[in-house]
Scaffold this active site. Structure first.
Site, PDB file in Angstrom:
ATOM      1  CG  HIS A   1      -0.420  -0.107   2.518  1.00 22.63           C
ATOM      2  ND1 HIS A   1       0.465   0.831   3.000  1.00 22.63           N
ATOM      3  CD2 HIS A   1      -0.580  -1.010   3.515  1.00 22.63           C
ATOM      4  CE1 HIS A   1       0.811   0.518   4.236  1.00 22.63           C
ATOM      5  NE2 HIS A   1       0.201  -0.612   4.565  1.00 22.63           N
TER       6      HIS A   1
ATOM      7  CG  HIS B   1       4.082  -1.394   2.426  1.00 17.31           C
ATOM      8  ND1 HIS B   1       2.867  -1.949   2.116  1.00 17.31           N
ATOM      9  CD2 HIS B   1       4.352  -1.763   3.705  1.00 17.31           C
ATOM     10  CE1 HIS B   1       2.425  -2.638   3.163  1.00 17.31           C
ATOM     11  NE2 HIS B   1       3.304  -2.540   4.138  1.00 17.31           N
TER      12      HIS B   1
ATOM     13  CB  CYS C   1       0.332  -7.837  19.247  1.00 17.69           C
ATOM     14  SG  CYS C   1      -0.633  -7.324  17.803  1.00 17.69           S
TER      15      CYS C   1
ATOM     16  CB  CYS D   1       2.972  -5.917  16.432  1.00 14.12           C
ATOM     17  SG  CYS D   1       1.795  -4.627  16.781  1.00 14.12           S
TER      18      CYS D   1
ATOM     19  CB  CYS E   1      -2.327  -4.444  19.864  1.00 17.31           C
ATOM     20  SG  CYS E   1      -1.360  -3.640  18.582  1.00 17.31           S
TER      21      CYS E   1
ATOM     22  CG  HIS F   1      -2.310  -5.077  14.610  1.00 17.19           C
ATOM     23  ND1 HIS F   1      -1.073  -4.698  15.053  1.00 17.19           N
ATOM     24  CD2 HIS F   1      -2.235  -5.191  13.278  1.00 17.19           C
ATOM     25  CE1 HIS F   1      -0.253  -4.602  14.017  1.00 17.19           C
ATOM     26  NE2 HIS F   1      -0.929  -4.892  12.932  1.00 17.19           N
TER      27      HIS F   1
ATOM     28  CE  LYS G   1      -3.499   1.582  12.289  1.00 16.72           C
ATOM     29  NZ  LYS G   1      -2.502   0.999  12.147  1.00 16.72           N
TER      30      LYS G   1
ATOM     31  CE  LYS H   1      -6.430  -6.791   3.402  1.00 16.87           C
ATOM     32  NZ  LYS H   1      -6.106  -8.168   3.671  1.00 16.87           N
TER      33      LYS H   1
END
Ligand code: MSP
Length: 503
Positions: free
Chosen positions: A19, A22, A127, A130, A144, A147, A298, A301
């Protein structure tokens, strides 16, 4: 002997396609790599994919695929995205490469033999998202924060890495910038972690029955290695280490390791501790850039706001996306992506700015000088070069770009005050000086945007009647010298560089 420059990106998890986050790290690393090549340095630029561990295993299971089949597909998607975005990496390392796996096993054995790895019992919150252990203080409402799930409690027999041994040495190295962590605020966060929580021994294995998708410990076949230990070593194996000592000797230690804040802690603790245990030099600098949100939220998905850099490049163009990402956000600070701002910048900076300047000046050269470069005249863009280079050196590429766009604005003002259309009637000599100055400044601009927008840079060279392959062989000193354009040479006015985006 020329200087060397080794730059790395994190190796990305192959749980999903790349995405824009990256792409941001990878494009910035590419810009810095291209800049150092432009300076005549020997550059090694490494990126790749991180392919083992529980998280990937779970996702492959869900997709009904064998882990290797799954990681092959996603790793290829990363590689294809970097090709599309014109990323000039020298190697693409995969942690499932057999040579990497072999080297990792050797390191595990070495650390075990040196008693840095020992068998024990471990109890900690983990987690999977992570792939990191969490302290209670890091959780928000027991979850977390990244996540949004409760970490698992791992209470099991495991091998541990004696990281605590390196607390004092590493703290000293970080404080003294021997391992430089930038920006300063990130360095302070790391120091505060060392001082408040301190380095504790960390589990580096899982029972193979629980996480089979990992590298088996050479000294205990019932355990697989913690994915981060495997992953960190990519920065060495990506250089061909330990087999190819030549490349490693030339390039290690890394000059800059780029990443975002999500993975700073591990990079500032386990990674350098491993290197000390292996008697290897530490990287010179870890640079932590900001985190991207999308329209203030943020990227996730579930929100359906994940931006695919390939789609973006298809819609707006590769150089356009590279420009936007590197200009919009101050490197090192958090940033927000929005289509409105992308399109705004496209029209303002590219269509009306750079594209318009090049088209206008070439049109005047066509009209008043029959498409031929006029006589040379004295001039200089030294001040822009100086500031541009300082900004690139201090890892502020967004400011280097600003320097170039200030020069573009200066050229626009110069055209307005000189009014060549008036000079054409009254002062041909001055007209010649003005047009040469503008054309030669555009040549410098083509060089300066080279690391950011390589294709546009080539197109501008061509329009100025220069051959990009010949230009790129020149040293930066030669390129920076005023007067590179030869009088009498024909320009090749082409299509507009950036047609305006219509609503
Ligand atoms: N596999 C580990 C890294 C191992 S390195 C030895 C990992 N992978 S990741 O796929 O999650 O990539 C994290 C990195 O991707 C970040 O540190 C950053 O470089 C980049 N980014 C991912 N999302 C991002 C944003 N939203 N914004 C900016 N960068 C982002 O962690």
């Amino acid at each position: 002997m020329s200087e060397k420059f080794y730059i790395t990106t994190p190796i990305y998890y192959v749980n999903a396609k790349p995405h824009i986050g990256h792409a941001y790290t990878t494009i910035t690393a590419d810009i810095l790599a291209r800049y150092h090549r432009m300076r005549g340095e020997e550059v090694f630029f490494l990126t790749g994919t991180d392919e083992h561990g529980a998280k990937i295993q779970q996702i492959a299971d869900k997709a009904g695929k064998k882990p290797k089949e799954f990681v092959d597909e996603i790793s290829a998607a990363f590689s294809a995205a970097w090709d599309t975005l014109n990323i000039s990496n020298d190697n693409f390392i995969r942690t499932t490469d057999p040579a990497h796996e072999k080297a990792v096993k050797e390191v595990a054995q070495e650390l075990f033999d040196k008693k840095f790895i020992y068998k024990g019992k471990y109890e900690a919150l983990y987690c999977v998202g992570c792939e990191q252990y969490k302290t209670k203080t890091e959780l928000v409402d027991g979850k977390c924060p990244d996540h949004k799930c409760e970490p698992e409690m791992h209470t099991e027999e495991a091998y541990l890495f004696r990281m605590s041994k390196f607390q004092n040495e590493l703290l000293k190295l970080i404080k003294g910038d021997k391992l430089k962590i930038s920006p300063e605020t990130r360095k302070n966060e790391v120091i505060s972690f060392y001082e408040k929580e301190g380095l504790k021994d960390v589990a580096i294995s899982r029972k193979k029955e629980k996480v089979p998708w990992g590298i088996e410990l050479p000294f205990d076949k019932n355990h697989t290695l913690y994915v981060w230990i495997d992953a960190f070593l990519n920065y060495l194996t990506g250089l061909g280490w330990p087999k190819d000592k030549k490349t490693y000797k030339k390039f290690w230690p890394a000059d800059v390791q780029l990443m975002s804040k999500d993975i700073l802690r591990v990079h500032a603790t386990i990674w350098p501790a491993m290197l000390l245990a292996m008697c290897e030099e530490l990287p010179k600098e870890i640079f932590v850039h900001g985190y991207f949100t999308i329209d203030g939220q943020k990227m996730s998905k579930s929100l359906g706001n994940v931006i695919d850099p390939m789609e973006l490049a298809q819609k707006y163009g590769v150089d356009e996306v590279r420009y936007f990402l590197s200009r919009e956000v101050s490197f090192g600070e958090d940033g927000d992506f929005s289509f409105i701002r992308l399109e705004g910048r496209y029209n303002a900076d590219l269509a009306n700015g750079l594209g318009n300047l090049v088209a206008r000046v070439l049109a005047m050269c066509e009209k008043y000088f029959d498409n031929k470069i006029p006589e040379k005249t004295a001039g200089s863009v030294e001040r822009t070069w100086q500031s541009y280079e300082i900004n690139m050196e201090k890892l502020a590429p967004h400011l280097a770009l600003k320097d170039v766009w200030d020069l573009i604005s200066f050229c626009d003002q110069f055209i307005n005050t000189e009014a060549p259309w008036q000079l054409a009637k009254v002062d041909k000599e001055r007209l010649s000086r003005v047009i040469y100055t503008l054309l030669e400044t555009i040549r410098h601009i083509a060089w300066q945007i080279g690391p950011f927008m390589p294709m546009t840079s080539d197109k501008i060279f061509e329009q100025l009647g220069l051959k990009p392959e010949v230009e790129k062989k020149k040293s930066l000193e030669e390129a920076k010298t005023w007067g590179g354009l030869a009088p009498g040479k024909k320009i090749e006015k082409g299509v507009p560089l950036f047609p305006r985006l219509e609503k």
